[in-house]
Design a protein around this motif. Structure first.
Motif, PDB file in Angstrom:
ATOM      1  N   LYS A   1       0.804  -1.217   0.000  1.00 21.44           N
ATOM      2  CA  LYS A   1       0.000   0.000   0.000  1.00 21.44           C
ATOM      3  C   LYS A   1       0.842   1.275   0.000  1.00 21.44           C
ATOM      4  CE  LYS A   1      -4.152  -2.007   2.020  1.00 21.44           C
ATOM      5  NZ  LYS A   1      -5.157  -1.954   3.118  1.00 21.44           N
ATOM      6  N   ASN A   2       2.142   1.130   0.286  1.00 22.29           N
ATOM      7  CA  ASN A   2       3.038   2.290   0.264  1.00 22.29           C
ATOM      8  C   ASN A   2       3.791   2.412  -1.044  1.00 22.29           C
ATOM      9  OD1 ASN A   2       2.450   3.160   2.939  1.00 22.29           O
ATOM     10  ND2 ASN A   2       3.753   1.514   3.722  1.00 22.29           N
ATOM     11  N   GLY A   3       3.463   1.510  -2.009  1.00 26.38           N
ATOM     12  CA  GLY A   3       4.086   1.586  -3.331  1.00 26.38           C
ATOM     13  C   GLY A   3       5.388   0.837  -3.465  1.00 26.38           C
ATOM     14  N   LYS A   4       5.797   0.101  -2.444  1.00 26.68           N
ATOM     15  CA  LYS A   4       7.042  -0.666  -2.518  1.00 26.68           C
ATOM     16  C   LYS A   4       6.732  -2.073  -3.046  1.00 26.68           C
ATOM     17  CE  LYS A   4       9.535   1.708   1.183  1.00 26.68           C
ATOM     18  NZ  LYS A   4      10.563   2.270   0.272  1.00 26.68           N
ATOM     19  N   ASN A   5       7.622  -2.553  -3.942  1.00 31.73           N
ATOM     20  CA  ASN A   5       7.417  -3.913  -4.442  1.00 31.73           C
ATOM     21  C   ASN A   5       8.213  -4.910  -3.610  1.00 31.73           C
ATOM     22  OD1 ASN A   5      10.095  -4.365  -5.538  1.00 31.73           O
ATOM     23  ND2 ASN A   5       9.516  -3.145  -7.324  1.00 31.73           N
ATOM     24  N   ALA A   6       8.013  -6.184  -3.888  1.00 32.38           N
ATOM     25  CA  ALA A   6       8.572  -7.239  -3.039  1.00 32.38           C
ATOM     26  C   ALA A   6      10.085  -7.373  -3.126  1.00 32.38           C
ATOM     27  CB  ALA A   6       7.924  -8.580  -3.392  1.00 32.38           C
ATOM     28  N   THR A   7      10.716  -6.628  -4.018  1.00 28.97           N
ATOM     29  CA  THR A   7      12.185  -6.656  -4.110  1.00 28.97           C
ATOM     30  C   THR A   7      12.821  -5.522  -3.319  1.00 28.97           C
ATOM     31  OG1 THR A   7      12.342  -5.229  -6.081  1.00 28.97           O
ATOM     32  CG2 THR A   7      11.986  -7.599  -6.449  1.00 28.97           C
ATOM     33  N   GLN A   8      12.010  -4.600  -2.804  1.00 30.72           N
ATOM     34  CA  GLN A   8      12.555  -3.397  -2.182  1.00 30.72           C
ATOM     35  C   GLN A   8      12.545  -3.463  -0.654  1.00 30.72           C
ATOM     36  OE1 GLN A   8       9.810  -0.633  -4.114  1.00 30.72           O
ATOM     37  NE2 GLN A   8      11.433   0.068  -5.506  1.00 30.72           N
ATOM     38  N   PRO A   9      13.527  -2.808  -0.033  1.00 29.45           N
ATOM     39  CA  PRO A   9      13.546  -2.735   1.429  1.00 29.45           C
ATOM     40  C   PRO A   9      12.308  -2.022   1.946  1.00 29.45           C
ATOM     41  CG  PRO A   9      15.654  -2.031   0.504  1.00 29.45           C
ATOM     42  CD  PRO A   9      14.705  -2.141  -0.642  1.00 29.45           C
ATOM     43  N   GLY A  10      11.774  -2.504   3.054  1.00 28.00           N
ATOM     44  CA  GLY A  10      10.598  -1.874   3.638  1.00 28.00           C
ATOM     45  C   GLY A  10       9.280  -2.388   3.083  1.00 28.00           C
ATOM     46  N   PHE A  11       9.337  -3.321   2.156  1.00 21.38           N
ATOM     47  CA  PHE A  11       8.111  -3.916   1.611  1.00 21.38           C
ATOM     48  C   PHE A  11       7.325  -4.591   2.728  1.00 21.38           C
ATOM     49  CE2 PHE A  11       6.208  -7.972   0.106  1.00 21.38           C
ATOM     50  CZ  PHE A  11       5.190  -7.445  -0.683  1.00 21.38           C
ATOM     51  N   ASN A  12       6.021  -4.333   2.787  1.00 21.87           N
ATOM     52  CA  ASN A  12       5.170  -4.868   3.840  1.00 21.87           C
ATOM     53  C   ASN A  12       4.260  -5.978   3.285  1.00 21.87           C
ATOM     54  OD1 ASN A  12       3.445  -5.424   5.952  1.00 21.87           O
ATOM     55  ND2 ASN A  12       2.984  -3.284   6.425  1.00 21.87           N
ATOM     56  N   PRO A  13       4.575  -7.244   3.540  1.00 25.13           N
ATOM     57  CA  PRO A  13       3.786  -8.355   2.992  1.00 25.13           C
ATOM     58  C   PRO A  13       2.402  -8.485   3.613  1.00 25.13           C
ATOM     59  CG  PRO A  13       5.430  -9.200   4.507  1.00 25.13           C
ATOM     60  CD  PRO A  13       5.727  -7.732   4.334  1.00 25.13           C
ATOM     61  N   LYS A  14       2.141  -7.720   4.677  1.00 22.59           N
ATOM     62  CA  LYS A  14       0.830  -7.797   5.325  1.00 22.59           C
ATOM     63  C   LYS A  14      -0.144  -6.747   4.796  1.00 22.59           C
ATOM     64  CE  LYS A  14       2.602  -9.748   9.642  1.00 22.59           C
ATOM     65  NZ  LYS A  14       2.688  -9.578  11.125  1.00 22.59           N
ATOM     66  N   GLN A  15       0.354  -5.863   3.942  1.00 22.26           N
ATOM     67  CA  GLN A  15      -0.504  -4.823   3.377  1.00 22.26           C
ATOM     68  C   GLN A  15      -0.255  -4.695   1.876  1.00 22.26           C
ATOM     69  OE1 GLN A  15       0.295  -1.293   5.803  1.00 22.26           O
ATOM     70  NE2 GLN A  15      -1.549  -1.706   7.001  1.00 22.26           N
ATOM     71  N   ILE A  16      -0.638  -5.728   1.150  1.00 24.08           N
ATOM     72  CA  ILE A  16      -0.370  -5.768  -0.286  1.00 24.08           C
ATOM     73  C   ILE A  16      -1.567  -5.250  -1.081  1.00 24.08           C
ATOM     74  CG2 ILE A  16       0.132  -7.282  -2.252  1.00 24.08           C
ATOM     75  CD1 ILE A  16       1.735  -9.041  -0.352  1.00 24.08           C
ATOM     76  N   LYS A  17      -1.282  -4.342  -1.973  1.00 29.57           N
ATOM     77  CA  LYS A  17      -2.308  -3.750  -2.833  1.00 29.57           C
ATOM     78  C   LYS A  17      -2.489  -4.561  -4.106  1.00 29.57           C
ATOM     79  CE  LYS A  17      -3.436   0.566  -5.243  1.00 29.57           C
ATOM     80  NZ  LYS A  17      -2.966   1.949  -5.561  1.00 29.57           N
TER      81      LYS A  17
END
Length: 456
Positions: free
Chosen positions: A200-216
């Motif tokens: 939801k913050n625009g980070k993809n799964a390859t990036q630091p800070g990616f949140n797997p509990k809030q996936i858009k």
């Protein structure tokens, strides 16, 4: 059309319920014709049963043309949903009053042919010199039993990768010409799915800070579907489904099959590029999640093109399946048009089946984008239709001409699959490991296979 939401109904199990239906059955008893289909001045009425509402439109057009050429034959087309279809068909068979012609599926074929419900078409094929060499050989052989044919192929389907072309462009991502995967690190397929998975913050799964509990948006849809999903990955890893055609041993617990199943589970719970099983339990989860933009890629059968294209507000791309360690392998399936063994008008029913499997009918159906023809020579018609819709469907065709495997064909598959699906669901919910689910599925399925095979 090919969805495996199979009921547990058996011919013997519906015999009692069928008694209530015998009074509202076939109109054939009031009609007559010559033995060879010639006109006697009386009109023969045939019933033709199908289950796909999208294809029904095309088949109405085909039947209209058939009736022009056969003025002494009238056809009533009956369309029911998948589950209703099989309940009604088996019930009417138990009552001895089933449709003259109907769609058959490989999961029901062993049951129907072994119980004597299908007309042997080999004598008709030979008499009318119908050339089977013009069809995909694998499709013809699916409905072959003890040296005879019990249906003519009406279509085929393979599984390809559908993707949100609009979202790819928006994200500046191009679909690679060739994707690969392996159970160890996922290959380029996993890397692509990770780039497409965005929180939801625009980070993809390859990036630091990616949140797997809030996936858009998830990159791919891994869910509890065999034909459209995990069976292709099992085959691409070198695994098998059954020991043989009409076999009694499920092969899900082989090392290669377990590796592929574990990869499907890892896509959800290790790599977080696919929705959890709790979100994919519905019968139309794939279409809903894809059309709503919740997933960017999904593996689908070509029969889903029409409903998905109608529901999507973005451009759809089609790519070949990612290539696994054993190559690119698609499950290839096809339906047949079958004749009820106890029809009162076998010759007229055969004329209808012969028409439906003929070039004129197939040209009409493929040109309207309803089905791929079982004749490779007519693939171009289907391709041309979807090209006008902005969708390149050639990946499906390339797979059909490459490595393919048949959907499991054996006695008792429907009973076994209910157990298999329930067990695999536990894997997709992360309540069982792939190895545990495979072992449990094999134990339960083999018992159903062996029980059904007795006396065959």
């Amino acid at each position: 059309m090919r969805r495996q939401y199979v009921s547990k109904i058996l011919l013997a199990g519906v015999a009692v319920g069928a008694l209530a239906l015998t009074g509202c059955g076939n109109n054939n008893s009031n009609n007559s014709s010559t033995a060879q289909g010639g006109s006697t001045g009386k009109v023969v009425h045939l019933r033709y049963m199908v289950w796909d509402p999208n294809e029904e439109v095309g088949y109405k057009k085909s039947i209209k043309e058939f009736e022009k050429l056969h003025p002494d034959i009238k056809v009533t087309l009956e369309q029911y949903s998948w589950s209703t279809y099989w309940h009604k068909l088996l019930t009417e068979m138990a009552a001895g009053d089933a449709p003259d012609v109907f769609w058959d599926h490989v999961t029901y074929f062993p049951q129907l042919v072994s119980s004597g419900e299908l007309l042997n078409l080999s004598p008709y094929i030979k008499k009318d010199n119908v050339k089977l060499s013009g069809y995909y050989k694998s499709l013809v052989n699916q409905y072959k039993y003890k040296g005879n044919y019990y249906g003519l192929p009406k279509d085929w389907d393979t599984i390809a990768l559908l993707y949100n072309k609009t979202e790819f462009k928006k994200m500046g991502i191009k679909m690679p010409g060739k994707l690969t995967w392996n159970p160890q690190n996922g290959g380029s397929f996993l890397k692509l799915a990770e780039k497409l998975t965005v929180d939801k913050n625009g980070k993809n799964a390859t990036q630091p800070g990616f949140n797997p509990k809030q996936i858009k948006q998830y990159g791919y849809l891994s869910w509890n579907q065999n034909q459209e999903g995990y069976l292709n990955f099992v085959a691409e890893n070198g695994g098998k489904f059954l020991d043989k055609k009409f076999g009694t041993k499920l092969q899900y617990d082989s090392p290669k099959a377990v590796q592929a199943l574990q990869f499907m589970q890892n896509l959800i719970y290790k790599y977080h590029v696919s929705p959890p099983g709790s979100q994919t339990k519905g019968a139309t989860s794939d279409q809903t999640l894809f059309d709503s933009g919740k997933v960017a890629m999904t593996t689908e059968g070509d029969w889903m093109l029409t409903p998905i294209a109608k529901g999507a507000n973005f451009k759809i791309g089609v790519a070949e399946l990612p290539m696994g360690p054993a190559g690119r392998v698609s499950v290839m399936n096809g339906l047949s048009d079958a004749v009820y063994a106890h029809t009162k008008h076998p010759q007229q029913a055969w004329e209808l089946v012969k028409w439906l499997a003929g070039k004129k009918s197939e040209n009409l159906l493929t040109s309207g984008g309803w089905v791929w023809s079982p004749r490779p020579s007519q693939d171009k018609n289907f391709i041309a239709y979807w090209k006008k819709k902005g969708i390149n469907v050639t990946p499906f065709m390339k797979e059909a001409k490459g490595q393919t495997v048949s959907f499991p064909i054996t006695y008792g598959w429907n009973e076994a699959y209910t157990k298999i699906r329930n067990t695999m669901n536990l894997m997709y919910l992360n309540q069982l490991s792939a190895s545990q689910a495979a072992k449990k599925a094999v134990q339960e399925a083999d018992a159903a296979f062996q029980s059904a095979a007795k006396g065959k």
